[in-house]
Write an enzyme that holds these catalytic residues in place. Structure first.
Site, mmCIF file in Angstrom:
data_model
loop_
_atom_site.group_PDB
_atom_site.id
_atom_site.type_symbol
_atom_site.label_atom_id
_atom_site.label_comp_id
_atom_site.label_asym_id
_atom_site.label_seq_id
_atom_site.Cartn_x
_atom_site.Cartn_y
_atom_site.Cartn_z
ATOM 1 N N SER A 130 0.982 -1.242 0.411
ATOM 2 C CA SER A 130 -0.068 0.211 -0.074
ATOM 3 C C SER A 130 1.045 1.110 0.139
ATOM 4 O O SER A 130 2.187 1.217 0.331
ATOM 5 C CB SER A 130 -1.269 -0.030 1.663
ATOM 6 O OG SER A 130 -1.146 1.039 1.717
ATOM 7 N N GLU A 132 0.347 3.699 1.825
ATOM 8 C CA GLU A 132 0.699 3.901 2.878
ATOM 9 C C GLU A 132 1.763 3.659 3.527
ATOM 10 O O GLU A 132 2.058 4.499 4.790
ATOM 11 C CB GLU A 132 -0.867 3.116 3.911
ATOM 12 C CG GLU A 132 -2.508 3.902 3.650
ATOM 13 C CD GLU A 132 -2.493 5.165 4.667
ATOM 14 O OE1 GLU A 132 -2.015 5.674 5.248
ATOM 15 O OE2 GLU A 132 -2.409 6.530 3.557
ATOM 16 N N TYR A 154 -1.346 0.882 10.199
ATOM 17 C CA TYR A 154 -1.933 -0.234 9.402
ATOM 18 C C TYR A 154 -1.261 0.043 8.594
ATOM 19 O O TYR A 154 -0.039 -1.217 7.810
ATOM 20 C CB TYR A 154 -2.880 0.329 8.761
ATOM 21 C CG TYR A 154 -3.091 0.591 7.346
ATOM 22 C CD1 TYR A 154 -3.750 -1.031 7.170
ATOM 23 C CD2 TYR A 154 -2.471 0.677 6.193
ATOM 24 C CE1 TYR A 154 -4.335 -1.197 5.615
ATOM 25 C CE2 TYR A 154 -3.110 0.150 5.105
ATOM 26 C CZ TYR A 154 -3.414 -0.665 4.505
ATOM 27 O OH TYR A 154 -3.908 -1.134 3.442
HETATM 28 P P1 NAP Z 1 -11.769 -4.458 2.138
HETATM 29 O O1 NAP Z 1 -12.792 -3.859 1.111
HETATM 30 O O2 NAP Z 1 -11.523 -3.984 3.271
HETATM 31 O O3 NAP Z 1 -11.525 -6.047 2.171
HETATM 32 C C1 NAP Z 1 -10.563 -6.790 3.110
HETATM 33 C C2 NAP Z 1 -10.647 -8.105 3.293
HETATM 34 O O4 NAP Z 1 -10.188 -9.080 3.805
HETATM 35 C C3 NAP Z 1 -12.573 -8.705 3.193
HETATM 36 O O5 NAP Z 1 -12.640 -9.652 2.370
HETATM 37 C C4 NAP Z 1 -12.180 -9.153 4.419
HETATM 38 O O6 NAP Z 1 -13.452 -10.394 4.851
HETATM 39 C C5 NAP Z 1 -11.098 -9.848 4.562
HETATM 40 N N1 NAP Z 1 -10.577 -10.758 5.635
HETATM 41 C C6 NAP Z 1 -10.243 -9.265 6.507
HETATM 42 N N2 NAP Z 1 -9.253 -9.702 7.649
HETATM 43 C C7 NAP Z 1 -9.502 -10.997 6.996
HETATM 44 C C8 NAP Z 1 -9.123 -12.400 7.738
HETATM 45 N N3 NAP Z 1 -8.641 -12.405 9.283
HETATM 46 N N4 NAP Z 1 -8.611 -13.155 7.275
HETATM 47 C C9 NAP Z 1 -9.400 -13.406 6.264
HETATM 48 N N5 NAP Z 1 -9.605 -12.837 5.489
HETATM 49 C C10 NAP Z 1 -9.917 -11.627 6.100
HETATM 50 O O7 NAP Z 1 -10.104 -4.525 1.185
HETATM 51 P P2 NAP Z 1 -9.502 -3.617 -0.546
HETATM 52 O O8 NAP Z 1 -10.083 -2.247 -0.258
HETATM 53 O O9 NAP Z 1 -10.062 -4.423 -1.070
HETATM 54 O O10 NAP Z 1 -7.667 -3.764 -0.306
HETATM 55 C C11 NAP Z 1 -7.364 -5.353 -0.523
HETATM 56 C C12 NAP Z 1 -6.664 -5.517 -0.287
HETATM 57 O O11 NAP Z 1 -5.784 -3.495 -0.819
HETATM 58 C C13 NAP Z 1 -5.914 -4.953 1.175
HETATM 59 O O12 NAP Z 1 -4.891 -6.033 1.416
HETATM 60 C C14 NAP Z 1 -5.659 -3.211 1.381
HETATM 61 O O13 NAP Z 1 -5.341 -3.374 2.920
HETATM 62 C C15 NAP Z 1 -5.020 -3.007 0.571
HETATM 63 N N6 NAP Z 1 -5.218 -2.205 -0.423
HETATM 64 C C16 NAP Z 1 -6.088 -1.454 -0.523
HETATM 65 C C17 NAP Z 1 -5.940 0.011 -1.137
HETATM 66 C C18 NAP Z 1 -7.126 1.006 -1.127
HETATM 67 O O14 NAP Z 1 -7.240 1.873 -1.737
HETATM 68 N N7 NAP Z 1 -8.635 -0.035 -1.639
HETATM 69 C C19 NAP Z 1 -4.696 0.638 -1.763
HETATM 70 C C20 NAP Z 1 -3.624 0.108 -1.147
HETATM 71 C C21 NAP Z 1 -3.336 -1.541 -0.416
HETATM 72 P P3 NAP Z 1 -14.703 -9.809 5.545
HETATM 73 O O15 NAP Z 1 -15.233 -9.530 4.323
HETATM 74 O O16 NAP Z 1 -14.887 -11.212 6.152
HETATM 75 O O17 NAP Z 1 -14.536 -9.448 6.114
HETATM 76 O O1 F7E Z 2 -9.161 8.248 3.984
HETATM 77 C C1 F7E Z 2 -9.392 12.075 5.367
HETATM 78 C C2 F7E Z 2 -8.092 10.646 5.998
HETATM 79 O O2 F7E Z 2 -10.068 6.257 5.216
HETATM 80 C C3 F7E Z 2 -8.424 9.262 2.765
HETATM 81 C C4 F7E Z 2 -6.949 2.209 2.634
HETATM 82 O O3 F7E Z 2 -7.899 1.804 1.499
HETATM 83 O O4 F7E Z 2 -5.819 3.760 1.158
HETATM 84 C C5 F7E Z 2 -7.204 3.571 2.338
HETATM 85 O O5 F7E Z 2 -6.461 4.886 2.917
HETATM 86 C C6 F7E Z 2 -8.431 10.831 3.279
HETATM 87 C C7 F7E Z 2 -7.249 10.830 4.884
HETATM 88 O O6 F7E Z 2 -8.242 6.033 3.204
HETATM 89 C C8 F7E Z 2 -12.768 11.323 6.492
HETATM 90 O O7 F7E Z 2 -7.886 11.590 7.116
HETATM 91 C C9 F7E Z 2 -11.501 13.284 6.139
HETATM 92 O O8 F7E Z 2 -6.269 11.706 4.997
HETATM 93 O O9 F7E Z 2 -10.775 7.067 2.980
HETATM 94 P P1 F7E Z 2 -9.632 6.652 3.941
HETATM 95 P P2 F7E Z 2 -6.388 5.737 3.240
HETATM 96 O O10 F7E Z 2 -6.554 5.897 4.904
HETATM 97 O O11 F7E Z 2 -6.298 6.643 2.354
HETATM 98 C C10 F7E Z 2 -4.587 3.032 1.287
HETATM 99 C C11 F7E Z 2 -3.628 2.930 -0.091
HETATM 100 C C12 F7E Z 2 -4.892 2.321 2.293
HETATM 101 O O12 F7E Z 2 -3.844 0.740 2.071
HETATM 102 C C13 F7E Z 2 -6.031 1.585 3.136
HETATM 103 O O13 F7E Z 2 -6.096 0.034 3.099
HETATM 104 O O14 F7E Z 2 -8.942 11.102 4.171
HETATM 105 N N1 F7E Z 2 -10.795 11.821 5.554
HETATM 106 N N2 F7E Z 2 -12.151 13.118 6.693
HETATM 107 C C14 F7E Z 2 -11.384 10.765 6.131
HETATM 108 N N3 F7E Z 2 -11.309 9.670 6.298
HETATM 109 C C15 F7E Z 2 -11.894 8.607 6.579
HETATM 110 N N4 F7E Z 2 -12.311 7.602 6.564
HETATM 111 N N5 F7E Z 2 -13.692 9.547 7.166
HETATM 112 C C16 F7E Z 2 -13.962 10.563 6.959
HETATM 113 O O15 F7E Z 2 -15.174 11.375 7.666
#
Ligand code: NAP
Ligand code: F7E
Length: 329
Positions: A130, A132, A154
Site C-alpha cells: 500500500s 500508506e 496499518y
Molecule cells: P476491503 O474491502 O476492506 O476487503 C478486505 C478483505 O479482507 C475482506 O474480504 C475481509 O473479509 C478480508 N479479511 C479481513 N480480515 C481477514 C482475516 N483475518 N482472514 C481472512 N480474510 C480477512 O479491502 P480492499 O479495499 O478490497 O483492499 C484489498 C487489499 O488491498 C487489502 O489488503 C488492503 O489493505 C490493500 N490495499 C487497498 C487499497 C485501496 O485503496 N483499496 C490500497 C492499497 C492496498 P470480510 O468481508 O469477512 O470482512
Molecule cells: O482516508 C481523510 C483521512 O480512510 C483518506 C485504505 O484503502 O487507502 C486507504 O486508506 C483521507 C485520510 O483512506 C474523513 O484523514 C477526512 O487522509 O478513505 P480513507 P486511507 O486512509 O488513505 C490506502 C492506500 C490503503 O491501503 C488503505 O487500506 O481522508 N478523511 N475525513 C477521512 N477519512 C475517513 N475514512 N473518514 C472521514 O470522515
C-alpha cells in the site's frame, strides 16, 4: 479433452468479499480462470459484492490468522496463483486495534508465504502492499525506490508484509510480488472510507434523507484511481517471468475538499452548505500527501489506468443515487 489442451488456470483470492477481491474475481473469471475464494466465518453472510458471480466461484472457509487453514486450502485446491488481498484495511481502525491489525495485515502475509513454501513453491503470489507505507513522504512523487515512513499501525503492518514478501522471494526463490497500490475506489468501496462516505452522503442529501456530512481533515491529498483498473495490474504482475514490485497509481493528486466539491456539484449542490468538521474523524498522525509515479508499471507491464478523477467521482455518486432512489420508491 485432448491431453494437449492447456489446463485451466486456477487462482486463490484471499479477501474475495472485499472491494478488490470482487473486481479481481470478475476479471479472472473473464480470463477463463477457475476462481477459489477464501472466506472467513461470520454469523451472517456478507456476499453482496460477489452475489452476481457466486455460482461461478468455489468459496472455501479459512482465515489469515490460522496457518493450518491456509495450508489445507492450498493442498486441496492447488492454485497456480494466489492473490493475498485480505487485511484489516481501514487505517483509522488500526489505532484502535493495533494488535489485530498486526496479526492480520502483517503476520498474515507470513502465514500465506509459509503455506506456499510448504505446499508448492511454484505457486505465484501477489501481495497487496500500500501507498500508506510512504506515509510522511520522503519524495514526491513516490516510486518503487522511495523510502518508507509509515504513519499508522496499518502502514507499519503493510511495511512488514512488503519486506517479508521480498525476504521469502530472496530466501526461497518464490515468484512473489507486491503491488504498491495507491488509493483506489469504486461503487463497491466500504462506506467507512472517505470517498464512499462522501458519495453516499451526497446521494442521501439530494434525496432529502440526510442534512449534514461530518468529516475530518479536508486538506489531505490522495492519488485516487478506479479499483477495476487496478486489479488488472495485479494479474499482469503475476504473468511476468520474474517477480518484481510495482507502484500502481494515477500520477494525480486531489484533496478531500476537492473530492467533496466535485461530488456535491455533480448533483448541483454546494459542499460548503453541508460539510461540517468533526474531531472524531481526525487521525493521531496523518498522511498529508500521496501521489504515485506509475511509469515503471506503464513501461514494464503495459498497464495504464483508464478512469480519471472526475469520472470516478461521478460514477460513485451516480451509483449511490440510483441505489438509494430505487430503495425509497
Ligand atoms: P476491503 O474491502 O476492506 O476487503 C478486505 C478483505 O479482507 C475482506 O474480504 C475481509 O473479509 C478480508 N479479511 C479481513 N480480515 C481477514 C482475516 N483475518 N482472514 C481472512 N480474510 C480477512 O479491502 P480492499 O479495499 O478490497 O483492499 C484489498 C487489499 O488491498 C487489502 O489488503 C488492503 O489493505 C490493500 N490495499 C487497498 C487499497 C485501496 O485503496 N483499496 C490500497 C492499497 C492496498 P470480510 O468481508 O469477512 O470482512
Ligand atoms: O482516508 C481523510 C483521512 O480512510 C483518506 C485504505 O484503502 O487507502 C486507504 O486508506 C483521507 C485520510 O483512506 C474523513 O484523514 C477526512 O487522509 O478513505 P480513507 P486511507 O486512509 O488513505 C490506502 C492506500 C490503503 O491501503 C488503505 O487500506 O481522508 N478523511 N475525513 C477521512 N477519512 C475517513 N475514512 N473518514 C472521514 O470522515
Amino acid at each position: 479433452m485432448s491431453k494437449y489442451e492447456p489446463m485451466t488456470r486456477k487462482a486463490l483470492i484471499t479477501g474475495i468479499t472485499g472491494q478488490d477481491g470482487s473486481y479481481l474475481a470478475d476479471f479472472l473469471l473473464e480470463q477463463g480462470y477457475e476462481v477459489v475464494g477464501m472466506i472467513r466465518r461470520s454469523s451472517t453472510l456478507n456476499f453482496e459484492r460477489i452475489a452476481h458471480i457466486q455460482d461461478k466461484l468455489t468459496l472455501v472457509p479459512g482465515d489469515l490468522l490460522d496457518e493450518v487453514s491456509m495450508i489445507n486450502i492450498l493442498k486441496e485446491h492447488r492454485p497456480h496463483e494466489v492473490y493475498n488481498l485480505a487485511a484489516q484495511s481501514f487505517v483509522q481502525t488500526s489505532w484502535g486495534q493495533p494488535v489485530l491489525t498486526g496479526e492480520t495485515t502483517a503476520l498474515g502475509v507470513t502465514r500465506v508465504l509459509d503455506a506456499i513454501r510448504t505446499v508448492d513453491p511454484e505457486i505465484r503470489l501477489y501481495q497487496a502492499s500500500s501507498s500508506e507505507m510512504f506515509g510522511k513522504v520522503q519524495e514526491v512523487p513516490q516510486k518503487e525506490s522511495t523510502p518508507f515512513y509509515p504513519r499508522s499501525p496499518y502502514g507499519v503492518a503493510k511495511v512488514y508484509g512488503h519486506w517479508i514478501t521480498i525476504n521469502y522471494r530472496e530466501s526461497y526463490g518464490l515468484h512473489a510480488s507486491s503491488g504498491i497500490l495507491f488509493n483506489h475506489e469504486s461503487p463497491r468501496r466500504g462506506l467507512e472510507f472517505v470517498t464512499r462516505k462522501i458519495s453516499y452522503a451526497v446521494a442521501k442529501i439530494k434525496l432529502g434523507l440526510q442534512d449534514k456530512l461530518a468529516l475530518g481533515n479536508l486538506d489531505a491529498q490522495r492519488d485516487w484511481g478506479y479499483a477495476q483498473d487496478y486489479v488488472m495490474a495485479m494479474w499482469l504482475m503475476l504473468q511476468q517471468d520474474q517477480p518484481q514490485d510495482f507502484v500502481i497509481a494515477t500520477g494525480e493528486t486531489h484533496s478531500v475538499r476537492e473530492f467533496c466539491e466535485t461530488a456535491f456539484s455533480y448533483l448541483d449542490l454546494d459542499y460548503k452548505d453541508y460539510v461540517i468538521m468533526d474531531e472524531r474523524f481526525m487521525r493521531p498522525a496523518e498522511v498529508d500527501l500521496l501521489v504515485g509515479d506509475p511509469s515503471n508499471a506503464e513501461k514494464t507491464l503495459g498497464w495504464k489506468r483508464k478512469v480519471g478523477f472526475q469520472e470516478l467521482v461521478s460514477m460513485m455518486v451516480q451509483a449511490d443515487y440510483d441505489t438509494l432512489s430505487s430503495q425509497i420508491k
